[in-house]
Design a protein around this motif. Structure first.
Motif, PDB file in Angstrom:
ATOM      1  N   TYR A  52      -0.419   9.466   2.729  1.00  0.00           N
ATOM      2  CA  TYR A  52      -0.264   8.196   3.437  1.00  0.00           C
ATOM      3  C   TYR A  52       0.268   8.453   4.843  1.00  0.00           C
ATOM      4  O   TYR A  52       1.009   9.414   5.059  1.00  0.00           O
ATOM      5  CB  TYR A  52       0.688   7.259   2.682  1.00  0.00           C
ATOM      6  N   GLN A 103       2.371   5.507  -6.304  1.00  0.00           N
ATOM      7  CA  GLN A 103       1.866   5.258  -7.665  1.00  0.00           C
ATOM      8  C   GLN A 103       0.674   6.159  -7.984  1.00  0.00           C
ATOM      9  O   GLN A 103       0.559   6.686  -9.094  1.00  0.00           O
ATOM     10  CB  GLN A 103       1.460   3.784  -7.782  1.00  0.00           C
ATOM     11  N   ARG A 104      -0.193   6.347  -6.989  1.00  0.00           N
ATOM     12  CA  ARG A 104      -1.383   7.168  -7.208  1.00  0.00           C
ATOM     13  C   ARG A 104      -1.038   8.625  -7.452  1.00  0.00           C
ATOM     14  O   ARG A 104      -1.847   9.396  -7.957  1.00  0.00           O
ATOM     15  CB  ARG A 104      -2.330   7.041  -6.002  1.00  0.00           C
ATOM     16  N   ARG A 105       0.200   8.982  -7.089  1.00  0.00           N
ATOM     17  CA  ARG A 105       0.678  10.342  -7.381  1.00  0.00           C
ATOM     18  C   ARG A 105       1.616  10.322  -8.584  1.00  0.00           C
ATOM     19  O   ARG A 105       2.355  11.283  -8.830  1.00  0.00           O
ATOM     20  CB  ARG A 105       1.397  10.901  -6.153  1.00  0.00           C
ATOM     21  N   LYS A 119       5.924   4.029 -10.677  1.00  0.00           N
ATOM     22  CA  LYS A 119       4.835   3.257 -11.275  1.00  0.00           C
ATOM     23  C   LYS A 119       5.262   1.869 -11.750  1.00  0.00           C
ATOM     24  O   LYS A 119       4.465   0.931 -11.763  1.00  0.00           O
ATOM     25  CB  LYS A 119       4.222   4.050 -12.438  1.00  0.00           C
ATOM     26  N   GLN A 155       1.735  -5.034  -7.981  1.00  0.00           N
ATOM     27  CA  GLN A 155       0.352  -5.450  -8.253  1.00  0.00           C
ATOM     28  C   GLN A 155       0.310  -6.912  -8.692  1.00  0.00           C
ATOM     29  O   GLN A 155      -0.586  -7.664  -8.313  1.00  0.00           O
ATOM     30  CB  GLN A 155      -0.271  -4.565  -9.331  1.00  0.00           C
ATOM     31  N   SER A 187       0.801  -1.233   0.000  1.00  0.00           N
ATOM     32  CA  SER A 187       0.000   0.000   0.000  1.00  0.00           C
ATOM     33  C   SER A 187       0.835   1.286   0.000  1.00  0.00           C
ATOM     34  O   SER A 187       0.515   2.223  -0.743  1.00  0.00           O
ATOM     35  CB  SER A 187      -0.955   0.004   1.199  1.00  0.00           C
ATOM     36  N   LYS A 238      -7.478  -3.233 -13.893  1.00  0.00           N
ATOM     37  CA  LYS A 238      -8.884  -2.858 -13.683  1.00  0.00           C
ATOM     38  C   LYS A 238      -9.871  -3.974 -14.024  1.00  0.00           C
ATOM     39  O   LYS A 238     -11.051  -3.745 -14.180  1.00  0.00           O
ATOM     40  CB  LYS A 238      -9.240  -1.576 -14.460  1.00  0.00           C
ATOM     41  N   TRP A 280      -9.203   2.427  -1.837  1.00  0.00           N
ATOM     42  CA  TRP A 280      -8.704   2.106  -3.173  1.00  0.00           C
ATOM     43  C   TRP A 280      -7.882   0.822  -3.211  1.00  0.00           C
ATOM     44  O   TRP A 280      -7.515   0.350  -4.281  1.00  0.00           O
ATOM     45  CB  TRP A 280      -7.863   3.266  -3.733  1.00  0.00           C
ATOM     46  N   GLN A 301      -6.934  -1.679  -6.293  1.00  0.00           N
ATOM     47  CA  GLN A 301      -5.533  -1.806  -6.716  1.00  0.00           C
ATOM     48  C   GLN A 301      -5.174  -3.275  -6.976  1.00  0.00           C
ATOM     49  O   GLN A 301      -4.377  -3.580  -7.845  1.00  0.00           O
ATOM     50  CB  GLN A 301      -4.623  -1.255  -5.607  1.00  0.00           C
ATOM     51  N   PHE A 315       1.854   1.840  -3.429  1.00  0.00           N
ATOM     52  CA  PHE A 315       0.703   2.209  -4.264  1.00  0.00           C
ATOM     53  C   PHE A 315       0.316   3.668  -4.032  1.00  0.00           C
ATOM     54  O   PHE A 315      -0.180   4.337  -4.945  1.00  0.00           O
ATOM     55  CB  PHE A 315      -0.501   1.305  -3.962  1.00  0.00           C
ATOM     56  N   ALA A 316       0.546   4.167  -2.795  1.00  0.00           N
ATOM     57  CA  ALA A 316       0.246   5.579  -2.514  1.00  0.00           C
ATOM     58  C   ALA A 316       1.139   6.482  -3.374  1.00  0.00           C
ATOM     59  O   ALA A 316       0.703   7.543  -3.834  1.00  0.00           O
ATOM     60  CB  ALA A 316       0.442   5.871  -1.025  1.00  0.00           C
TER      61      ALA A 316
END
Lengths: 357, 357
Positions: free
Chosen positions: B292, B220-222, B226, B233, B214, B336, B327, B331, B217-218
């Motif tokens: 986060y 990645q969300r920004r 990636k 993932q 997580s 998706k 989220w 994730q 991933f926080a």
């Protein structure tokens, strides 16, 4: 970075074999050993055995799945083109292989891997464990596609003495090294372990498997059962790696532990394997099939056995054995590419005494 | 088929647990058991646990490799865009994961798999052993690509108490079930084994791993790191399967063996895990990073822990815990698509008492 802290009692449980006070410094590659190591098994790098990591990467590059291969023509061939003698051979080869690969999975996963004290060796063996399962999936896929009676096929090794004989030999070796508390600091036990691993890598995978697909390849060369044969070519490519890796580990082990294999025990290994293979060959080929026979099968076994012996620095057990299936090594060369591990071994072998044909 | 023959003394070595006279009839599915079975471990079919075979096929369909993912932008991000607090978090998460996945490989490969007495369970676990090795390869690939000091990263769990604490808990559980001669006919030992497996499947993989990515991933969300996040993932998708499979096996085990887990022992399991996770969260996030925090991390851990408890038919340990990272489940849904095993579990779960969110 934080400073080290005091409560290290629990750290020792994270190492294999090390019950003394743990070191906080990073692991040194030179501390690693094949067995009897005291390094931290949880730290992958630095590698002492970078070739093991290369094997892992190569095995991953070789990834495949049985469902990718077209089996449509095999269904026709099996039910309408094979002679009874060919079907007898085909079914019994399949029956032998199904049992063998579950046994191989258990051997490497349960008996060998845990004794290794360098994580890079365990990492390749983890891949190997999976590949044995993948092979089991392949046989299951063939059995389902050809609509064979799976329960009867799986049980055949308990009913047919000539199949049973090979499995019994393997199980005896497996039983000897299965215990997790095997004391490899004892020289006799270490010798037994090396012999068992030699049996699995050099004979079970390196001869029996390597040559075990040959009867099916003989059909393939006549345009029959080509889907099954292609499946088996992929399996053979994996087995070639398993054998090469295993022999390499045993050589390292012998070097590190200053271990010499008892020639009498090794000779017994070969002779037992030869006798079991002879009975098996005569059973699966009790009636000759076009282009293949028990004599050809056994001749090639002995020729390959000599190669395995040389790879580990031992004398050839079957003096003067000649290749009776000169096409077999080529068959190992999937899609007619060079079979990297069978033919270009110099990069993978540092010992001057070792040669592959 | 040949008639059965007499010399069956050796057959017993090929079965697990069975020392009585072997049966020559094919294995019956109903004879198979999760543990303490007397069936022939070398015969894959007929399946008693067809869902285990489906897990194996699904895992194979999920095949991936770390080298397929573009890491070019991550190198830029890591060295030029991350704040010192973000780099601290990133490195320590990576350090925790590297050690954890080697430990997970050893747990499933060396402690759990050999105790299973149905080959279809071992087959999926063989795949799982490989996937843990694949994850180790992934971390190694990230470390090399980002040019981190690998020896220091691998050793960090021995130097940082908050990382060390989680590993110690796991090693304690591993040690308890590692022996190959564990007597699972003893009720106390069986209970210990079930608890340890619950720890590994439900907490170690189902909470710590599931929620362990997580913080990355926080980023990645920004739009940061990636490539690494995409790697994770894929790993998370594997871990979701490992957790679901493990919990399913434990439920079958409890049912077959008529075993009820001691609520006090289970409560202790959750509380220990929570305390270790809290220390870890506060260490990796000792300085807040954008989007986060340690509180968000721990909140999500408790929310996921409740889900794992329900999956195994146990009371929720953290009453009223709410999703703090709504989220995260999305994730887990790689590309998706629906995350099959987290959201559509009815086909995989026969027990009515079990629900996934």
């Amino acid at each position: 970075m934080n400073a080290p802290f005091d409560d290290w009692d629990d750290v020792s449980v994270s190492t294999v074999g090390a019950r003394e006070a743990p070191a906080l410094a990073p692991v040194k590659a030179s501390d690693k050993r094949v067995v009897n190591g005291h390094g931290d098994i949880n730290q992958l790098a630095p590698f002492r055995y970078p070739w093991a990591w290369e094997y892992f990467l190569t095995a991953n590059r070789n990834h495949w799945a049985p469902t990718e291969i077209n089996m449509a023509q095999d269904v026709q061939d099996y039910h309408h083109k094979l002679t009874p003698a060919e079907r007898h051979m085909f079914e019994n080869v399949l029956a032998y292989l199904t049992t063998s690969d579950i046994l191989a999975m258990r051997n490497i996963g349960l008996a060998v891997m845990e004794k290794m004290t360098a994580p890079e060796l365990q990492i390749y063996q983890a891949r190997q464990v999976f590949e044995e399962a993948l092979h089991t999936w392949t046989y299951q896929h063939c059995i389902e596609t050809l609509n064979l009676e799976q329960e009867e096929i799986y049980n055949r090794y308990r009913v047919v003495p000539a199949i049973h004989g090979k499995i019994v030999l393997a199980n005896r070796r497996l039983e000897k090294i299965l215990r997790s508390d095997l004391d490899l600091s004892n020289r006799e036990t270490l010798h037994e372990f090396a012999l068992s691993y030699l049996f699995f890598a050099g004979i079970f995978e390196g001869c029996w498997f390597y040559n075990g697909f040959s009867p099916i390849f003989a059909l393939q060369r006549r345009g029959l059962m080509k889907g099954t044969a292609e499946q088996f070519q992929y399996i053979m490519r994996d087995e070639v790696l398993h054998c090469a890796f295993g022999l390499r580990v045993i050589r390292e082990l012998m070097h590190e532990e200053n271990l010499v294999l008892d020639p009498k025990a090794v000779a017994e290994l070969w002779m037992e394997a030869d006798a079991a293979e002879e009975a098996y060959a005569h059973y699966i080929l009790r009636e000759p099939i076009l282009g293949y026979s028990a004599d050809l099968h056994l001749g090639q076994f002995r020729f390959v056995a000599n190669r395995r012996a040389r790879q580990i620095g031992l004398d050839e057990p079957f003096l003067g054995a000649k290749a009776t299936l000169p096409w077999l090594d080529e068959q190992a060369n999937l899609r007619k590419e060079k079979n990297f591990f069978e033919t270009r071994v110099t990069e993978y072998q540092t010992g001057g005494s070792l040669e592959w044909d």
